[in-house]
Motif scaffolding. Structure first.
Motif, PDB file in Angstrom:
ATOM      1  N   LEU A   1     -18.286  53.288  -2.110  1.00 56.30           N
ATOM      2  CA  LEU A   1     -18.766  54.438  -2.875  1.00 56.30           C
ATOM      3  C   LEU A   1     -20.052  54.026  -3.586  1.00 56.30           C
ATOM      4  N   THR A   2     -21.130  54.741  -3.305  1.00 61.99           N
ATOM      5  CA  THR A   2     -22.439  54.291  -3.761  1.00 61.99           C
ATOM      6  C   THR A   2     -23.416  55.443  -3.919  1.00 61.99           C
ATOM      7  N   LEU A   3     -24.425  55.241  -4.744  1.00 62.98           N
ATOM      8  CA  LEU A   3     -25.525  56.199  -4.849  1.00 62.98           C
ATOM      9  C   LEU A   3     -26.586  55.936  -3.790  1.00 62.98           C
ATOM     10  N   PHE A   4     -26.510  54.759  -3.163  1.00 67.94           N
ATOM     11  CA  PHE A   4     -27.528  54.361  -2.183  1.00 67.94           C
ATOM     12  C   PHE A   4     -26.868  53.801  -0.924  1.00 67.94           C
ATOM     13  N   PRO A   5     -26.283  54.641  -0.096  1.00 69.35           N
ATOM     14  CA  PRO A   5     -25.560  54.172   1.100  1.00 69.35           C
ATOM     15  C   PRO A   5     -26.432  53.423   2.097  1.00 69.35           C
ATOM     16  N   GLU A   6     -27.754  53.616   2.027  1.00 66.93           N
ATOM     17  CA  GLU A   6     -28.631  52.930   2.977  1.00 66.93           C
ATOM     18  C   GLU A   6     -28.633  51.415   2.757  1.00 66.93           C
ATOM     19  N   ILE A   7     -28.291  50.963   1.554  1.00 70.25           N
ATOM     20  CA  ILE A   7     -28.284  49.525   1.275  1.00 70.25           C
ATOM     21  C   ILE A   7     -27.148  48.827   2.034  1.00 70.25           C
TER      22      ILE A   7
ATOM     23  N   ILE B   1     -21.906  59.132  -3.642  1.00 69.43           N
ATOM     24  CA  ILE B   1     -21.316  59.740  -4.845  1.00 69.43           C
ATOM     25  C   ILE B   1     -22.030  61.040  -5.201  1.00 69.43           C
ATOM     26  N   ARG B   2     -23.317  61.136  -4.884  1.00 72.50           N
ATOM     27  CA  ARG B   2     -24.078  62.340  -5.225  1.00 72.50           C
ATOM     28  C   ARG B   2     -23.537  63.590  -4.516  1.00 72.50           C
TER      29      ARG B   2
ATOM     30  N   ARG C   1     -27.119  71.415  -9.056  1.00 67.42           N
ATOM     31  CA  ARG C   1     -28.050  71.395  -7.934  1.00 67.42           C
ATOM     32  C   ARG C   1     -28.946  70.163  -7.944  1.00 67.42           C
ATOM     33  N   HIS C   2     -29.021  69.467  -9.079  1.00 75.43           N
ATOM     34  CA  HIS C   2     -29.827  68.247  -9.165  1.00 75.43           C
ATOM     35  C   HIS C   2     -29.038  66.997  -8.756  1.00 75.43           C
ATOM     36  N   LYS C   3     -27.760  67.185  -8.423  1.00 69.59           N
ATOM     37  CA  LYS C   3     -26.880  66.083  -8.009  1.00 69.59           C
ATOM     38  C   LYS C   3     -26.802  64.999  -9.096  1.00 69.59           C
ATOM     39  N   THR C   4     -26.653  65.423 -10.342  1.00 69.93           N
ATOM     40  CA  THR C   4     -26.603  64.501 -11.468  1.00 69.93           C
ATOM     41  C   THR C   4     -25.300  63.709 -11.471  1.00 69.93           C
ATOM     42  N   CYS C   5     -25.421  62.401 -11.549  1.00 66.20           N
ATOM     43  CA  CYS C   5     -24.239  61.533 -11.538  1.00 66.20           C
ATOM     44  C   CYS C   5     -24.163  60.611 -12.751  1.00 66.20           C
TER      45      CYS C   5
ATOM     46  N   PRO D   1     -17.983  63.130 -10.945  1.00 60.09           N
ATOM     47  CA  PRO D   1     -18.412  62.937  -9.559  1.00 60.09           C
ATOM     48  C   PRO D   1     -17.752  61.715  -8.901  1.00 60.09           C
ATOM     49  N   LEU D   2     -17.653  60.624  -9.652  1.00 65.71           N
ATOM     50  CA  LEU D   2     -17.067  59.408  -9.103  1.00 65.71           C
ATOM     51  C   LEU D   2     -15.573  59.594  -8.831  1.00 65.71           C
TER      52      LEU D   2
END
Length: 274
Positions: free
Chosen positions: A6-12, A38-39, A45-49, A66-67
């Motif tokens: 679970l991550t904000l940056f799955p590309e990593i 997680i977003r 609409r801003h996907k605030t986490c 969100p988490l």
């Protein structure tokens, strides 16, 4: 075995799962993975986490809602959930081996100042630290844990490759060499090219003990307490201890100031001769 991150940056973490030995393990069906952004579970609409912490203080925290929704989406209550954090318990090879026996692991990657404590209270089974330092990326720390664990899963790497590496048997790994036989004036130790397997085994054990003795003496103490050392290893340790003691004393003698020798004048010398 399956890893869910679970991550904000799955590309990593994605790059890790798609390369090298891990990619082969995934292709063979030994390892499976899922990357959850997680977003995707934010409300606005801003996907605030993230938001400011109650009570004040610097930085932002990952919000609970969100988490929590992301964890519910992967049915985290059925799985072993790890939160990677500098304030967790130290990660060790023993812990990696324990985790390699799990069917599925969920890793929560923190960002900013961390995550809401209620997520830890409700979902997390293990809080793990990969070292006594702070990183900005929970993804990098989670990848360290995944890399240490998946390679211990059966059939990912041959058992022979795992037998004498660092921390197996409580010791660090011995030095290793490959071609060329001589590099910049340094030759491969003769014992390794002599073909005598018993001498090679003894040399490697001695080198493991030397390296552990020099870099991690705490591992020697732990291995002794848990009975991991053979009688042969114990004898080698005694020899190494005596050698270190001898070298230490020799250095002390070299450094010790010479005693003052009283100066005797020619006149005094002649007087004493009378």
């Amino acid at each position: 075995m399956k890893f869910t991150v679970l991550t904000l940056f799955p590309e990593i973490p994605r790059a890790f799962f798609e390369t090298s030995i891990m990619a082969k393990a995934v292709e063979r069906g030994i390892i499976a993975y899922d990357l959850v952004n997680i977003r995707d579970f934010a409300f606005d609409r801003h996907k605030t986490c993230d938001d400011k912490p109650y009570g004040g203080g610097a930085g932002q925290l990952l919000m609970a809602e969100p988490l929590g929704r992301a964890l519910d989406s992967v049915e985290a209550y059925k799985k072993h959930v790890i939160y990677v954090t500098p304030s967790g318990k130290p990660f060790t090879q023993k812990k990696a081996l324990e985790l390699s026996q799990k069917d599925e692991i969920v890793l929560v990657c923190g960002r900013y100042e961390g995550i809401d404590q209620r997520i830890i209270d409700l979902y997390v089974d293990d809080e793990i630290s990969i070292g006594d330092y702070v990183m900005s990326s929970g993804e990098v720390a989670a990848t360290v844990i995944i890399d240490s664990v998946y390679r211990l899963v059966e059939d990912v790497i041959t058992s022979e490759s795992l037998d004498e590496e660092s921390y197996s048997g409580g010791l660090l790994e011995y030095p290793q060499y490959t071609r060329p036989a001589v590099y910049k004036g340094l030759a491969v130790p003769d014992v390794l090219i002599g073909g005598n397997h018993e001498l090679i085994r003894k040399w490697r054990l001695k080198k493991r003990l030397q390296k552990t003795f020099a870099n991690r003496p705490d591992l020697i103490s732990s291995a002794r307490l848990t009975g991991q050392l053979t009688a042969e290893a114990e004898k080698m340790i005694e020899e190494l201890s005596e050698l270190c003691f001898f070298k230490h004393n020799r250095r002390k003698r070299k450094r010790a100031p010479k005693k003052d020798v009283p100066l005797v004048t020619a006149e005094e010398n002649n007087h004493e001769s009378d």
